[in-house]
Write a protein that holds these residues in place. Structure first.
Motif, PDB file in Angstrom:
ATOM      1  N   THR B  50       0.833  -1.206   0.000  1.00  0.00           N
ATOM      2  CA  THR B  50       0.000   0.000   0.000  1.00  0.00           C
ATOM      3  C   THR B  50       0.866   1.253   0.000  1.00  0.00           C
ATOM      4  N   ASP B 171      -6.000  -0.987  -5.039  1.00  0.00           N
ATOM      5  CA  ASP B 171      -5.444  -1.593  -3.822  1.00  0.00           C
ATOM      6  C   ASP B 171      -6.447  -2.591  -3.262  1.00  0.00           C
ATOM      7  N   GLU B 172      -6.175  -3.867  -3.514  1.00  0.00           N
ATOM      8  CA  GLU B 172      -7.063  -4.956  -3.093  1.00  0.00           C
ATOM      9  C   GLU B 172      -8.516  -4.683  -3.451  1.00  0.00           C
TER      10      GLU B 172
HETATM   11 MG   LIG Z   1      -2.324  -2.627   2.102  1.00  0.00          MG
END
Ligand SMILES: [Mg+2]
Ligand SMILES: Nc1ncnc2c1ncn2[C@@H]1O[C@H](COP(=O)(O)OP(=O)(O)OP(=O)(O)O)[C@@H](O)[C@H]1O
Lengths: 403, 252
Positions: B50, B171-172
């Motif tokens: 991240t 991000d995910e």
């Molecule tokens: Mg993360």
């Protein structure tokens, strides 16, 4: 992001939290409403007083025996007084060739019982001179006023106030030519005055007779209670007042033996009092708007904290710091402007209520409303800037992570 | 395709200074991404994925090292220029969607266009068009809490796409979704990649990563492996299989 977008977003946020927005605005609402209502009452009362003073005739200067201290026009403690102004002073002023002087009248007032048949009333009897109607802007309705001849001959004639005429004769017309008893004398009614009130007393409750008649036949006193001088123009008031100062100092030998009241001074005093009141109101408003502003700042800080994630998201998709700043400043300004508007409406309603429920008239002052409104918007702007700056400076990542 | 790097990272460090402790989230990362690539980033929790993504998305600055986006060194840009880059060049998709709850799906999608100063009518048309492309046209006036997780993520993808940025950072994006919704998201991303968008995606799931053509493996703030996927999974095929299974379980 432009202004209309920010406005739209502000409206959304304010309407999304109606109760809270209302409570936030309350300080501003109360402050603005108070100003609008109170200024309208103040202006109404001032207008009434000034109007009454004007209705008693314009451009007047009154000379009284004795020295008064304090503000002219206000009731004050007197030193000296009594038997000082003489009939000769009146006659000399009448004669004096000073073009600024238009009229001179003398007045003595006593209390007496007036009787016609079985009706009788206790009343004010005013001994005066023929220019009285013109100086006092108070006209005869039926019959005529007493004449210069009546004055010189000390005739037993009387002009009745309308209320008295109605009390004793049922109608003004019926009074003409009738003989009534006033104190110890019998006088013929030659006229009845129009209806009039000073706001403090009903002028219909007085009887006007020649001052000479009063001096010779009623009181036996030669002295005068007041002399009133009327000038041609308002601008001449101060000049004539100075002249009178010199005139009476010469005659009486001492400037402390008499007082001069310039009508202008009285109006000035009233305006001064009103000015003080306005200042006082302004201070109250200032404080309440300050409190309102702090309320807005408080809520805006809460709002910024609550919307931290939103701010982070907006930044992540391209909002510049200035966009965020604008959004929050507009929101707080809108809150206070809305509060100001509601305040104005409530203030107007309040002033209408006062006008209806109290003896005073009210005059809505557009200036007061506009100023109060502008100040409230300014307050919203000022107290909104700090929270908005905080929002605009938030770090997007920290903001996005905020729980 | 792929003549010049969209992203070029040189010896990137990110160190969080927590008083006594220093956390080295990124420790000297270098790599390049050429236009049109579809990259997955994998690695254990806390390995710095991240952190890298935030730097690539111009939301954060590296402690040390260089980051060139489209040939431009990001650390030299001002706040306002960064905002402009985030608005025009990057589309962000978050694990938790990050939709504004008080706005409808359409209004959420319009948001980046507002900051691009597009007139309202154009904004609406464009947002509707993008919503249609993620199959959510009929949900335009629903609020986020009236949508399923998968639908919310599709709204978020529409929002990321609306300014037509060349780079999509996710991000995910499937972290909070079931298999079916995940495949739908991957199908959209694959389609976008075919249309030429460069996509970088963080995931914990091998199944998801294998939809991409390259996988970067992270460990302790460093890239430990750069794997090429020979035959990326086609989300379309998986989806049709899933549909068949569902029909088999619940015959209509
Ligand atoms: Mg993360
Ligand atoms: N703001 C911060 N302050 C201090 N340390 C931080 C901060 N942000 C991240 N870290 C640390 O940096 C390291 C990398 O975090 P990062 O969020 O990049 O991990 P990740 O790979 O995304 O993990 P996950 O898969 O769980 O999302 C972690 O050790 C984390 O604790």
């Amino acid at each position: 992001m432009n202004l209309s977008e920010s406005l739209h977003s502000a409206i959304l946020s304010i309407s999304g939290n109606k109760l809270r927005s209302f409570l936030t605005m309350l300080g501003i609402i109360i402050g603005v409403a108070a100003v609008v209502a109170m200024v309208s009452l103040g202006e109404g009362v001032t207008e009434e007083i000034v109007g009454q003073i004007g209705s008693l005739g314009s451009n007047q200067i009154t000379i009284l025996p004795g020295r008064s201290r304090g503000v002219p026009g206000a009731p004050v403690a007197r030193r000296g007084g009594g038997d000082i102004l003489e009939w000769d002073h009146y006659l000399d002023l009448e004669q004096v060739s000073f073009p600024a002087i238009k009229n001179v009248i003398a007045e003595n007032t006593v209390s007496a019982v007036a009787t016609y048949g079985r009706e009788s009333v206790i009343t004010r009897v005013v001994g005066t001179t023929p220019a009285y109607p013109e100086v006092r802007n108070f006209q005869v309705e039926v019959g005529h006023f007493f004449t210069q001849r009546d004055l010189e001959q000390a005739e037993r004639v009387a002009v009745l106030g309308k209320t008295i005429a109605q009390d004793l004769f049922l109608s003004p017309q019926a009074a003409l030519g009738k003989k009534i008893r006033i104190g110890g004398i019998t006088a013929t009614v030659v006229g009845v005055m129009e209806e009039k009130s000073t706001g403090f007393q009903d002028l219909g409750e007085q009887i006007l007779i020649p001052i000479t008649t009063m001096q010779k036949r009623l009181t036996g006193s030669e002295y005068l209670q007041t002399i009133t001088v009327q000038t041609q123009k308002e601008e001449e008031l101060d000049l004539v007042a100075k002249f009178l100062e010199v005139f009476f100092t010469n005659r009486l030998g001492d400037p402390d033996k008499f007082s001069i009241f310039n009508q202008q001074d009285v109006l000035d005093t009233i305006n001064q009092v009103t000015g003080t009141m306005t200042l006082f109101l302004a201070a109250i408003t200032g404080i309440s708007l300050l409190v309102g502003g702090i309320g807005i700042m408080n809520i805006m800080l809460v709002s910024v904290t609550e919307r931290t994630r939103e701010i982070g998201l907006r930044k992540a998709i391209g909002a510049r710091p200035f966009d965020i700043l604008l959004q929050f400043v507009i929101e707080s300004s809108l809150l206070s402007a809305l509060g100001g508007l509601i305040g104005i409406v409530l203030g107007i309603i309040g002033s209408q209520l006062v006008a209806r429920l109290s003896p005073y008239q009210t005059i809505i002052s557009p200036e007061a409303a506009i100023i109060a409104f502008s100040i409230s918007v300014g307050v919203g702007l000022f107290f909104g800037i700090y929270p908005a700056r905080r929002a605009s400076q938030l770090d997007p990542i920290t903001a996005l992570r905020y729980e | 395709m792929g003549q010049h790097p969209v992203i070029k990272v040189e010896n990137l460090w990110k160190i969080y200074n927590l008083g006594e402790v220093k956390v080295e989230a990124l420790r000297g990362i270098s790599f390049e991404v050429t236009a049109g690539e579809f990259i997955a980033v994998m690695g254990p929790s806390g390995s710095g994925k991240t952190t890298l993504m935030n730097i690539l998305g111009c939301l954060d600055r590296p402690t040390q090292g260089h980051y060139f986006l489209d040939g431009q060194e990001v650390s030299k840009l001002s706040q306002n220029e960064l905002a402009h880059v985030r608005n025009k060049k990057i589309g962000f998709v978050f694990q938790n969607f990050n939709l504004l709850p008080r706005l409808t799906a359409l209004q959420n999608v319009e948001l980046p266009l507002i900051y691009a100063d597009l007139p309202p009518q154009k904004r609406k048309e464009r947002a509707e068009e993008v919503l249609r492309s993620v199959n959510l046209a009929e949900r335009a006036h629903h609020y986020p809490n009236q949508l399923s997780g998968g639908q919310q993520q599709r709204v978020a993808i529409a929002r990321a796409l609306v300014n037509d940025p060349p780079l999509i950072l996710a991000d995910e994006p499937t972290g909070n979704l079931d298999t079916h919704s995940s495949e739908e998201i991957m199908q959209i991303l694959q389609k976008l990649n075919q249309q030429g968008k460069t996509i970088i995606l963080i995931t914990h799931e091998r199944d998801i990563a294998e939809h991409c053509r390259r996988v970067l493996h992270f460990r302790d703030g460093q890239i430990v492996d750069n794997e090429t996927v020979e035959q990326p999974i086609k989300a379309e095929i998986i989806l049709s299989e899933l549909l068949q299974e569902e029909e088999a379980v619940e015959p209509v």
